[in-house]
Design a protein around this motif. Structure first.
Motif, PDB file in Angstrom:
ATOM      1  N   MET A 366       0.830  -1.202   0.000  1.00 16.49           N
ATOM      2  CA  MET A 366       0.000   0.000   0.000  1.00 16.49           C
ATOM      3  C   MET A 366       0.869   1.260   0.000  1.00 16.49           C
ATOM      4  O   MET A 366       1.983   1.261   0.522  1.00 16.49           O
ATOM      5  N   VAL A 367       0.330   2.327  -0.574  1.00 10.61           N
ATOM      6  CA  VAL A 367       0.954   3.643  -0.519  1.00 10.61           C
ATOM      7  C   VAL A 367       0.050   4.549   0.299  1.00 10.61           C
ATOM      8  O   VAL A 367      -1.149   4.662   0.029  1.00 10.61           O
ATOM      9  N   GLU A 368       0.623   5.175   1.302  1.00 12.36           N
ATOM     10  CA  GLU A 368      -0.155   6.008   2.213  1.00 12.36           C
ATOM     11  C   GLU A 368      -0.459   7.370   1.580  1.00 12.36           C
ATOM     12  O   GLU A 368       0.385   7.953   0.896  1.00 12.36           O
ATOM     13  N   PRO A 369      -1.647   7.915   1.810  1.00 16.72           N
ATOM     14  CA  PRO A 369      -1.972   9.214   1.214  1.00 16.72           C
ATOM     15  C   PRO A 369      -1.096  10.353   1.714  1.00 16.72           C
ATOM     16  O   PRO A 369      -0.842  11.302   0.979  1.00 16.72           O
ATOM     17  N   ALA A 370      -0.630  10.274   2.956  1.00 11.04           N
ATOM     18  CA  ALA A 370       0.186  11.361   3.514  1.00 11.04           C
ATOM     19  C   ALA A 370       1.670  11.181   3.227  1.00 11.04           C
ATOM     20  O   ALA A 370       2.501  11.859   3.819  1.00 11.04           O
ATOM     21  N   SER A 371       2.007  10.256   2.317  1.00 11.13           N
ATOM     22  CA  SER A 371       3.404  10.090   1.937  1.00 11.13           C
ATOM     23  C   SER A 371       3.941  11.368   1.296  1.00 11.13           C
ATOM     24  O   SER A 371       3.197  12.122   0.668  1.00 11.13           O
ATOM     25  N   ALA A 372       5.230  11.585   1.444  1.00  8.91           N
ATOM     26  CA  ALA A 372       5.828  12.826   0.934  1.00  8.91           C
ATOM     27  C   ALA A 372       5.885  12.852  -0.582  1.00  8.91           C
ATOM     28  O   ALA A 372       5.720  13.904  -1.205  1.00  8.91           O
ATOM     29  N   ASP A 373       6.132  11.705  -1.221  1.00  5.96           N
ATOM     30  CA  ASP A 373       6.245  11.658  -2.679  1.00  5.96           C
ATOM     31  C   ASP A 373       4.865  11.628  -3.321  1.00  5.96           C
ATOM     32  O   ASP A 373       3.947  10.953  -2.842  1.00  5.96           O
ATOM     33  N   PHE A 374       4.746  12.345  -4.448  1.00  2.00           N
ATOM     34  CA  PHE A 374       3.484  12.375  -5.181  1.00  2.00           C
ATOM     35  C   PHE A 374       3.269  11.088  -5.965  1.00  2.00           C
ATOM     36  O   PHE A 374       4.209  10.489  -6.500  1.00  2.00           O
ATOM     37  N   SER A 375       1.999  10.670  -6.038  1.00  2.00           N
ATOM     38  CA  SER A 375       1.605   9.613  -6.969  1.00  2.00           C
ATOM     39  C   SER A 375       0.127   9.780  -7.295  1.00  2.00           C
ATOM     40  O   SER A 375      -0.642  10.362  -6.525  1.00  2.00           O
ATOM     41  N   GLY A 376      -0.290   9.305  -8.459  1.00  2.00           N
ATOM     42  CA  GLY A 376      -1.680   9.366  -8.875  1.00  2.00           C
ATOM     43  C   GLY A 376      -1.898   8.444 -10.052  1.00  2.00           C
ATOM     44  O   GLY A 376      -0.938   7.959 -10.666  1.00  2.00           O
ATOM     45  N   PHE A 377      -3.164   8.182 -10.377  1.00  2.00           N
ATOM     46  CA  PHE A 377      -3.435   7.337 -11.530  1.00  2.00           C
ATOM     47  C   PHE A 377      -4.568   7.922 -12.363  1.00  2.00           C
ATOM     48  O   PHE A 377      -5.430   8.639 -11.856  1.00  2.00           O
ATOM     49  N   VAL A 378      -4.552   7.596 -13.646  1.00  3.65           N
ATOM     50  CA  VAL A 378      -5.537   8.085 -14.608  1.00  3.65           C
ATOM     51  C   VAL A 378      -6.684   7.085 -14.670  1.00  3.65           C
ATOM     52  O   VAL A 378      -6.467   5.909 -14.958  1.00  3.65           O
ATOM     53  N   PHE A 379      -7.908   7.553 -14.395  1.00  5.37           N
ATOM     54  CA  PHE A 379      -9.052   6.650 -14.441  1.00  5.37           C
ATOM     55  C   PHE A 379     -10.033   6.981 -15.561  1.00  5.37           C
ATOM     56  O   PHE A 379     -10.975   6.224 -15.803  1.00  5.37           O
ATOM     57  N   LYS A 380      -9.812   8.089 -16.263  1.00  4.11           N
ATOM     58  CA  LYS A 380     -10.733   8.471 -17.332  1.00  4.11           C
ATOM     59  C   LYS A 380     -10.035   9.420 -18.294  1.00  4.11           C
ATOM     60  O   LYS A 380      -9.216  10.244 -17.875  1.00  4.11           O
ATOM     61  N   LEU A 381     -10.361   9.279 -19.585  1.00  2.00           N
ATOM     62  CA  LEU A 381      -9.913  10.207 -20.605  1.00  2.00           C
ATOM     63  C   LEU A 381     -11.144  10.825 -21.262  1.00  2.00           C
ATOM     64  O   LEU A 381     -12.147  10.141 -21.478  1.00  2.00           O
ATOM     65  N   GLN A 382     -11.068  12.106 -21.570  1.00  3.16           N
ATOM     66  CA  GLN A 382     -12.218  12.794 -22.166  1.00  3.16           C
ATOM     67  C   GLN A 382     -11.729  13.713 -23.273  1.00  3.16           C
ATOM     68  O   GLN A 382     -10.822  14.523 -23.060  1.00  3.16           O
TER      69      GLN A 382
END
Length: 627
Positions: A366-382
């Protein structure tokens, strides 16, 4: 320990298994919010035991907690609204915006006269048909919280879009039509929310119309879903006699008066023990029924338990009418108080397993939301949220760290290639504004991108270690049609429009083997309405009218073993009555005209050809190897 329905919830003390304890202890450490803290406290274990409970696995380097991020995580409430078509999802979304102060006047989906259009339905076809055909993100501030509402399509042909959106949500609101009860699409989406381990809130809508008994509705939910219901609001009458609701935790009665169309409802709030309550209700029979119901519910229903809510074992139930604004404010306040903040996100196990359901096993890193490093994922394209500029927008859910425009990120599918996100936007339906400042876990950010740069499920991150989040479920197409452009002069607009719409993932494109670009594209869809959307948008957004030539096949499987294995099976006559095509990445796709033919091929060649009901976009290393 659980809370009384007439009092605010207290800290649960129920013990959990080591696995769930580990996950919930992480939540306490990183979110610090009441919801997560209560769960972690129930475990009674220190966060220092996490590496041991995780089997000695080394956590991601981004696990260092930033307290300033933690404070913002506490403020986020990210929720998706799910239901069968016509249960009132988009109307409820509009009213949540109205009561949240994001808009001044709500527009019902079926626009009449001067009534304004729904904010979340911005496509021409959505406004013409009065249905949602695409998920929409609406973000606003309310009561010190940053709220991100994800309105989803209800029609089964767009279930894949809804599944993707649920992957980006932290809470789910299940909308039930009080007159119809549970419907087929509601059942399917509930299972997805359960597999994604989302806390589930139930809003029983349309009480302003003749309805089933609230006891019958609750019994349906408990019997079919195996989940305990805890009514937080209880209706007083229904149809023309719908007077309001009683809030069981505070013993307050909310009596509503119809307001102007699109405006807030007027309400009178009095204690249930008020001697004038019967006269205020104005109906002796309803008053007597209310008194009996309140007494009976205390003995029949379970008290609210935040631990059970987090585990998906209990759902708070609220009653109201989105169309007439009854109970919407109470629903919004309940979500702010009891809703989960952003939770840790699971990383892809990397074992190549199929991902058809979205279920999380509990063993993921798991990756914690309050982690210092940024991360994100793409769930939709429009494509074409602004038709004047022919733009492409990737909807990215921030999972950890901070994000701002200009941030240099790495693209996991492109093997860590660095990108600079020069532009980023916040969204309220089709209305967008430039992102000023930071976005935090739970927020959804719109990122303009170039063709081929983004795909659904892509992970963006900073930090030295390449990570990829668990894949988003995909459906196998069941309808196939040749897409024909009868006007040669529109060839360029046809190709450009089809390319942009295909990038959104609503339909997939297949081609005849060896086609270098001059052949007729074949569209593969889950349902017929998806093809109608492509046709409508090509006409309205690109000025191209097309026709379809339907194909007889009804099933598809990707042969991940490659063309050499498929050619060998064809030579050995093991794939009779099977049509072999290519996807846009050159991978073989086998089409079957019947379920029997498919099952026979899977039984004989499933392992040899590595038949899969879908295939994700390959990473850049795999694509180079194929070339």
């Amino acid at each position: 320990q659980t809370s009384s329905p007439t009092a605010r919830p207290t800290t649960p003390r129920r013990a959990s298994t080591a696995r769930s304890t580990c996950s919930r202890a992480r939540q306490m450490r990183c979110s610090g919010q009441v919801f997560a803290t209560l769960i972690a406290t129930a475990a009674g274990l220190s966060c220092h035991v996490l590496p041991a409970l995780a089997g000695g696995r080394v956590p991601p380097p981004s696990c260092a907690v930033d307290t300033s991020i933690e404070q913002e995580v506490q403020r986020r409430r990210n929720l998706a609204i799910i239901s069968h078509p016509d249960a009132g999802k988009t109307t409820l979304t509009e009213k949540l915006l109205l009561y949240g102060g994001a808009i001044q006047q709500a527009g019902a989906v079926k626009a009449k006269g001067e009534q304004r259009r729904a904010t979340s339905d911005f496509m021409e076809l959505e406004q013409e048909r009065g249905i949602s055909i695409s998920s929409t993100v609406l973000s606003y501030e309310y009561a010190g919280k940053q709220v991100n509402v994800l309105d989803t399509p209800g029609h089964q042909d767009f279930s894949e879009d809804t599944y993707r959106t649920l992957a980006a949500a932290d809470n789910a609101v299940m909308l039930v039509d009080a007159a119809k009860g549970l419907e087929p699409q509601t059942r399917k989406l509930f299972e997805v929310a359960r597999l994604r381990r989302l806390p589930l809130f139930t809003f029983i809508n349309k009480l302003d119309r003749p309805s089933l008994s609230p006891y019958e509705l609750i019994d349906q939910i408990e019997q079919e879903f195996g989940i305990a219901c805890c009514p937080l609001l209880w209706p007083i009458g229904s149809g023309d006699r719908f007077k309001g609701v009683v809030e069981r935790r505070t013993s307050l009665v909310h009596l509503f008066s119809r307001g102007e169309r699109g405006k807030r409802a007027e309400e009178t709030v009095v204690p249930i023990a008020d001697p004038d309550l019967e006269s205020l209700i104005g109906d002796a029979e309803l008053y007597a029924q209310l008194m009996d119901d309140v007494e009976m519910l205390d003995g029949l229903t379970q008290p609210l338990s935040l631990a059970k809510l987090a585990r998906g074992e209990q759902t708070p139930v609220l009653f109201g009418s989105a169309m007439t604004n009854f109970g919407v404010q109470l629903l919004l306040d309940t979500l702010m108080e009891l809703g989960s903040p952003p939770m840790p996100r699971a990383l892809d196990a990397g074992d190549g397993a199929d991902f058809t359901s979205g279920e999380l096993s509990g063993d993921e890193e798991m990756v914690e939301p309050a982690s210092a490093d940024f991360s994100g994922f793409v769930f939709k394209l429009q494509a074409n949220t602004d038709p004047k500029h022919r733009d492409r927008i990737a909807y990215m859910r921030v999972c950890s760290g901070r994000f701002e425009k200009g941030l240099k990120v790495k693209h996991s599918r492109l093997r860590g290639q660095q990108l600079t996100i020069a532009q980023a936007q916040t969204m309220l339906g089709a209305d967008r504004s430039t992102l000023d400042g930071w976005s935090y876990p739970g927020d959804v950010v719109g990122i303009p991108f170039s063709p081929g740069q983004m795909a659904i499920g892509d992970t963006l991150y900073t930090g030295p270690r390449r990570i990829s989040y668990a894949k988003i479920p995909s459906f196998s197409p069941e309808i196939f049609a040749r897409c024909i452009n009868p006007t040669p002069s529109k060839y360029k607009a046809f190709n450009k429009g089809l390319e942009q719409l295909l990038n959104e993932g609503a339909v997939q494109q297949l081609i005849e083997r060896g086609d270098t670009g001059g052949g007729v594209p074949i569209l593969a869809a889950v349902g017929g309405l998806q093809l109608e959307v492509v046709s409508s948008r090509l006409k309205s957004e690109y000025g191209v009218e097309i026709s379809y030539e339907m194909m007889p096949q009804t099933q598809a499987r990707w042969a991940m073993a490659g063309w050499d294995k498929v050619d060998a099976a064809l030579r050995d006559r093991k794939l009779l009555n099977v049509k072999a095509l290519e996807d846009i990445y050159g991978r073989p796709v086998l089409l079957f005209a019947s379920e029997w033919t498919l099952n026979n091929a899977v039984a004989q060649l499933g392992d040899e050809l590595q038949l899969r009901p879908y295939a994700l976009a390959p990473d850049i290393q795999e694509r180079r190897r194929k070339k």
